[in-house]
Design a protein around this motif. Structure first.
Motif, PDB file in Angstrom:
ATOM      1  N   ASP A 195      -7.488   7.685  -1.380  1.00 34.77           N
ATOM      2  CA  ASP A 195      -6.409   6.995  -2.091  1.00 34.77           C
ATOM      3  C   ASP A 195      -6.100   5.651  -1.456  1.00 34.77           C
ATOM      4  OD1 ASP A 195      -6.330   9.183  -3.614  1.00 34.77           O
ATOM      5  OD2 ASP A 195      -4.406   9.952  -2.893  1.00 34.77           O
ATOM      6  N   ARG A 196      -6.079   5.641  -0.140  1.00 38.98           N
ATOM      7  CA  ARG A 196      -5.675   4.424   0.549  1.00 38.98           C
ATOM      8  C   ARG A 196      -6.772   3.380   0.488  1.00 38.98           C
ATOM      9  NH1 ARG A 196      -1.857   3.372   4.810  1.00 38.98           N
ATOM     10  NH2 ARG A 196      -2.365   1.360   5.677  1.00 38.98           N
TER      11      ARG A 196
ATOM     12  N   ARG B  82       0.840  -1.192   0.000  1.00 35.80           N
ATOM     13  CA  ARG B  82       0.000   0.000   0.000  1.00 35.80           C
ATOM     14  C   ARG B  82       0.873   1.239   0.000  1.00 35.80           C
ATOM     15  NH1 ARG B  82      -5.286  -0.517   0.620  1.00 35.80           N
ATOM     16  NH2 ARG B  82      -6.032  -2.592   1.053  1.00 35.80           N
TER      17      ARG B  82
ATOM     18  N   SER C 142       2.009   4.887   0.884  1.00 33.07           N
ATOM     19  CA  SER C 142       1.748   5.795   1.995  1.00 33.07           C
ATOM     20  C   SER C 142       1.787   7.197   1.420  1.00 33.07           C
ATOM     21  CB  SER C 142       2.790   5.610   3.087  1.00 33.07           C
ATOM     22  OG  SER C 142       4.062   5.483   2.511  1.00 33.07           O
ATOM     23  N   SER C 143       0.598   7.712   1.073  1.00 27.57           N
ATOM     24  CA  SER C 143       0.559   9.008   0.415  1.00 27.57           C
ATOM     25  C   SER C 143       0.851  10.097   1.447  1.00 27.57           C
ATOM     26  CB  SER C 143      -0.807   9.222  -0.227  1.00 27.57           C
ATOM     27  OG  SER C 143      -1.770   9.430   0.766  1.00 27.57           O
TER      28      SER C 143
ATOM     29  N   GLU D 101      -3.558   1.035  -5.486  1.00 25.50           N
ATOM     30  CA  GLU D 101      -2.349   0.539  -4.843  1.00 25.50           C
ATOM     31  C   GLU D 101      -1.158   0.682  -5.781  1.00 25.50           C
ATOM     32  OE1 GLU D 101      -2.770  -3.450  -3.710  1.00 25.50           O
ATOM     33  OE2 GLU D 101      -3.804  -2.963  -1.853  1.00 25.50           O
TER      34      GLU D 101
END
Lengths: 277, 265
Positions: free
Chosen positions: A267-268, A7, A9-10, A274
């Motif tokens: 986003d997450r 994933r 991490s934005s 992803e």
């Protein structure tokens, strides 16, 4: 599938979490400790500049600005949670219902929705204040109700998109009921839209609270609220811009934080976004 | 006994009106389609896009209602039945859709996707059935915890097939199951379908625009054009000696080595 999938991490998620965390921690801390009583009027300490005793200085009544900001954070969070909660919990199911119901019923729901949309939010809050008594909760329920149409619209357009997909056809031919399709397929797939709308509505709610407090229909004095602090600073704006700057920056941090958090969460939460590394 | 009997099926759509005074135009998607499917038939439906193939599938799966005509499934008329009386059909007839991405919910894990018909129909042991199904379509067991986007097109179609087989149907309807796939994996999926149809004694309805694909999978073929069946018969026969001019056009449109050589000669 040999590629490891992680994933992403934005940064917006973490910055958003940080800013919102700051507001939440401040609000929680204010229950345990504030440097001064935020409502204590002390004429001797009027308009003191920032210093060791008063971190952000005092206002025209000699109240400590920092303590007011701390306690005001509670109001801000309360305002956002109530208004967004009311709007999302009514608007989202309504929009999904309008998308899945027979066409005439869906159209009817949306036209009533348009009617509410056309009604000014602040006016509704003032009417509520006049009828049920002016305080933060009534004002925010009114702002929440006024935000229902935007949630309903977003949810409906998202749900219409989902309803036309083959996976909904597949679910129907698998024997899923309408309710199961709404809960299992439609809601998860429009969650991203609703989260983003929530962060926008949160910002609107905080600003509306400020406006309503100024008009006397929002948070009643002496309960500290960032919005009211901002309004009270108006008359001294030229002499003491600090009085506007402090609550203004606080509001900006909260609004920016929730917007970034909404962005990052979307986003997450979307597995399609992803990042493969 | 025939599993499916279709009689004089019509479906008319009305486009939304674009003017206040002129009513929306009528689109006749199906115009009097009739056919019988005996048990374990492998029935191909061929036609270009817009010929009414997809409409036919939706009607067969009772996802849409016909304007007129009847469909009986195992001797029971299913046209116009309310959803609660279609439970037997939801178990007995399953659909594999065309787009292997669009037919799988991107937010569900493969486990939940495949088990969806089982959960919806109150199966007693979805987990056990899941294992069998993954084996049957040749997917590793650990696929169950992944999301659809983590698979290739061919693998996604395997997931879709596993879901369709989950309730142990007797009829499998495949809507262009390979046309969205790379040529290299088409053969794998076609062979898998053919094997599964054989193994579970399924009746197959296979819809495609590509006659050469249908010919490999099906024994009977119906050629559709503008909502009508223009030619129907044994697959080999139709391919070898097409009677209708439209069928000949379809066959001529299939690229073969010979036509390709002629073009580049």
């Amino acid at each position: 599938m040999t590629l490891a999938v992680r994933r992403s991490s934005s940064p917006s998620l973490w910055v958003g979490l940080g800013l919102v965390g700051l507001v939440v921690v401040t609000a929680l801390a204010s229950f345990l400790w504030t440097p001064h009583d935020p409502t204590l009027v002390d004429a001797a300490q009027r308009l003191r500049g920032p210093g060791t005793d008063y971190v952000f200085g005092t206002d025209k009544f000699g109240r400590d600005l920092f303590s007011q900001v701390m306690v005001g954070a509670r109001t801000t969070l309360f305002v956002g949670v109530v208004a967004v909660g009311v709007a999302a919990l009514i608007g989202t199911p309504l929009g999904v219902f309008a998308a899945m119901a027979p066409k005439w019923l869906g159209e009817f729901v949306m036209r009533v929705n348009d009617l509410v949309l056309a009604f000014p939010a602040l006016l509704l809050a003032i009417v509520f204040g006049a009828v049920f008594g002016a305080d933060t909760l009534t004002a925010m329920i009114a702002i929440g109700i006024a935000s229902v149409p935007s949630f309903a619209r977003i949810a409906r357009s998202g749900a219409l998109g989902v309803m036309s997909t083959e996976y909904v056809l597949a679910a129907r031919s698998a024997g899923r009921s309408r309710t199961a399709i709404a809960v299992r397929h439609v809601l998860p797939n429009i969650a991203g839209l609703v989260i983003v709308q929530s962060s926008v509505s949160f910002a609107i709610a905080v600003l509306s609270e400020a406006a309503l407090s100024f008009l006397g229909f929002g948070t009643r004095p002496p309960t500290p609220s960032w919005g009211r602090m901002l309004q009270e600073s108006q008359e001294l704006l030229a002499v003491e811009p600090r009085l506007a700057l402090v609550p203004g920056v606080a509001i900006a941090i909260a609004v920016l934080g929730f917007n970034l958090l909404g962005d990052g969460l979307r986003d997450r939460y979307d597995p399609r976004l992803e990042v493969r590394r | 006994m025939n599993v499916i009997e279709v009689r004089d099926l019509h479906r008319v759509y009305r486009r939304p009106r674009t003017s206040l005074t002129v009513p929306g135009t009528r689109v006749e998607a199906l115009r009097g389609v009739s056919f019988d499917l005996p048990r374990q038939a492998r029935f191909g439906v061929v036609g270009e896009s817009g010929s009414g193939k997809s409409t036919l599938i939706r009607l067969l799966a009772a996802l849409d209602k016909p304007t007129s005509g009847t469909i009986s499934f195992q001797g029971k008329d299913i046209t116009g039945l309310p959803e609660r009386r279609l439970k037997f059909l939801r178990r007995e007839l399953q659909v594999v859709f065309q787009d292997p991405m669009g037919s799988l919910d991107p937010r569900m894990r493969v486990r939940d996707i495949i088990c969806e018909p089982l959960v919806a129909q109150g199966h007693s042991d979805p987990a056990g059935r899941l294992k069998e199904l993954l084996d049957a379509v040749g997917l590793p067991q650990q696929s169950a915890d992944r999301f659809p986007h983590q698979f290739s097109g061919g693998q996604r179609q395997r997931i879709s097939i596993a879901r369709a087989l989950a309730p142990n149907p007797s009829v499998l309807v495949a809507d262009e199951p390979v046309s969205a796939l790379d040529v290299s994996v088409r053969a794998q999926i076609l062979n898998l379908l053919a094997d599964l149809v054989e193994r579970f004694s399924l009746t197959l309805v296979f819809v495609s625009h590509d006659l050469s694909v249908v010919r490999h999978v099906c024994d009977t073929v119906a050629v559709m054009r503008s909502g009508e069946i223009v030619e129907m018969g044994a697959a080999e026969e139709i391919y070898e000696s097409p009677q209708h001019s439209y069928t000949r056009e379809l066959i001529a449109a299939v690229p073969t080595l010979r036509t390709a050589m002629r073009r580049f000669a």
